[in-house]
Motif scaffolding. Structure first.
Motif, short mmCIF file in Angstrom:
data_model
loop_
_atom_site.label_atom_id
_atom_site.label_comp_id
_atom_site.label_asym_id
_atom_site.label_seq_id
_atom_site.Cartn_x
_atom_site.Cartn_y
_atom_site.Cartn_z
N LEU A 21 -5.45 -1.10 10.54
CA LEU A 21 -4.75 -1.80 9.48
C LEU A 21 -5.59 -1.80 8.21
O LEU A 21 -6.81 -1.68 8.27
CB LEU A 21 -4.47 -3.25 9.89
N THR A 22 -4.94 -1.94 7.07
CA THR A 22 -5.66 -1.98 5.80
C THR A 22 -5.08 -3.08 4.91
O THR A 22 -3.94 -3.50 5.09
CB THR A 22 -5.57 -0.64 5.05
N LEU A 23 -5.88 -3.51 3.95
CA LEU A 23 -5.42 -4.54 3.03
C LEU A 23 -4.45 -3.99 2.00
O LEU A 23 -3.68 -4.74 1.41
CB LEU A 23 -6.62 -5.19 2.33
N ASP A 24 -4.49 -2.68 1.76
CA ASP A 24 -3.63 -2.06 0.74
C ASP A 24 -2.69 -1.02 1.36
O ASP A 24 -2.42 0.02 0.79
CB ASP A 24 -4.48 -1.42 -0.35
N PHE A 25 -2.19 -1.34 2.54
CA PHE A 25 -1.38 -0.39 3.30
C PHE A 25 -0.18 0.13 2.52
O PHE A 25 0.22 1.28 2.66
CB PHE A 25 -0.90 -1.07 4.60
N TYR A 26 0.41 -0.72 1.67
CA TYR A 26 1.62 -0.33 0.94
C TYR A 26 1.35 0.08 -0.51
O TYR A 26 2.27 0.13 -1.32
CB TYR A 26 2.63 -1.49 0.97
N LYS A 27 0.10 0.35 -0.81
CA LYS A 27 -0.29 0.67 -2.19
C LYS A 27 0.53 1.82 -2.75
O LYS A 27 0.99 1.76 -3.90
CB LYS A 27 -1.78 1.01 -2.24
N ASP A 28 0.74 2.85 -1.96
CA ASP A 28 1.47 4.03 -2.44
C ASP A 28 2.94 4.01 -2.05
O ASP A 28 3.80 4.47 -2.81
CB ASP A 28 0.81 5.30 -1.90
N THR A 29 3.24 3.49 -0.87
CA THR A 29 4.62 3.56 -0.37
C THR A 29 5.50 2.43 -0.88
O THR A 29 6.72 2.57 -0.93
CB THR A 29 4.63 3.55 1.17
N CYS A 30 4.89 1.28 -1.22
CA CYS A 30 5.67 0.14 -1.74
C CYS A 30 4.76 -0.72 -2.61
O CYS A 30 4.36 -1.83 -2.21
CB CYS A 30 6.25 -0.67 -0.59
#
Length: 317
Positions: A21-30
């Motif tokens: 898991l990451t803190l910026d998982f949706y940085k690019d996708t959402c």
């Protein structure tokens, strides 16, 4: 397996989960993810102040089960299958505001980023954001959970605490999931906000001497008509009911707890030292609570090819 070994293995597992898991998982996708959650949470909490404690309870009831934080609590029962978690007896009193919040956030996110954000991530972040709105501690939420595909009411009773359970039994439910006694007491501090239905405690008020006498009289009066009106309820923290603080712990030595388990938390020699510590040191309470909430949010998460991204949070795809 010894408790120490179990805790060590649990921490190793959680560290592996963090790696996926990451803190910026949706940085690019959402990229709008965080803002959409904040906007939805703010609007809902302002219009319905019970949303914060309701969502916190929903989150706890989702994550404590063996399948962990997979948003299975949000799934509705189907005509062809067994009852889902939300239809277990203990979950029938889960407030609708929490479910409505997730639906609103999911609808907005599906418009902005279709088939991208899981209901499990929505519930995890919304819970954290609501806690901070109420004055509670901030903690980072790792993202990338996927939603579970099963939900069974039959699994619920063995893993969720009830107000009438003895403290050793409730404590066992938490320690077997990797929490320390101190973390369990901190999580119990969530009762500093929210309310309890009269049916959950009123019989104990009449039979127990642990209640402050004037407080007991007030509870009996407030709940006098609960047989005819089962929705009657009282605040868990009568002093600062809408603020997340340590006043709940300060109330317990004064006999101002509402539930049987609240009073037992102070009377039990294993948990009392932590009640006393948190009552005098809000920073300590917030620190342990934040750590425990982050640990709770990582229990049993599904990532990668496991689970799915539900299009609707109340049904599998």
């Amino acid at each position: 397996m010894s408790p120490l070994l179990f805790t060590t293995l649990t921490l190793l597992f959680l560290s592996c989960v963090n790696a996926r898991l990451t803190l910026d998982f949706y940085k690019d996708t959402c990229p709008q993810f965080s803002q959409i959650i904040r906007d939805t949470v703010t609007a809902k909490q302002i219009s319905s102040p019970t949303t914060g404690p309701a969502t916190l309870r929903l989150f706890l009831h989702d994550c404590l089960l063996p399948n962990g934080c997979d948003a299975s609590i949000l799934l509705s029962s189907t005509r062809l299958g067994p009852p889902a978690e939300r239809d277990a007896d203990i979950n029938l009193s889960l407030p609708g505001d929490a479910f409505d919040l997730v639906v609103r956030a999911k609808t907005a996110l599906e418009l902005a980023c279709p088939n991208t954000v899981s209901c499990a991530d929505i519930l995890s972040v919304a819970t954290r954001d609501l806690l901070t709105m109420l004055g509670g501690p901030y903690y980072p939420v790792f993202l990338g959970r996927r939603d579970g595909r099963s939900s069974l009411a039959s699994a619920v009773p063995r893993y969720l605490p009830t107000p009438s359970m003895p403290i050793p039994e409730i404590l066992r439910l938490f320690t077997q999931r990797g929490f320390s006694v101190e973390e369990f007491v901190a999580l119990s501090g969530a009762h500093t906000v929210g309310f309890s239905h009269c049916s959950q405690f009123i019989s104990n008020v009449s039979s127990s001497s642990s209640y402050n006498p004037r407080f007991a009289q007030g509870l009996l009066k407030a709940c006098a008509d609960y047989h005819n009106n089962p929705t009657l309820s009282v605040f868990n923290d009568v002093m600062t009911p809408n603020k997340f603080d340590n006043v709940y712990f300060q109330n317990l030595p004064k006999g101002l707890g509402v539930l049987k388990s609240d009073h037992a938390l102070y009377s039990d020699p294993v948990t009392r030292p932590f009640v006393q510590s948190f009552a005098t040191d809000q920073d300590a309470f917030f620190r342990v609570f934040a750590t425990a909430m982050q640990k709770l949010s990582l229990l049993g998460v599904q990532t990668g090819r496991k689970g799915e991204i539900r299009r609707r949070c109340d049904q599998i795809n």
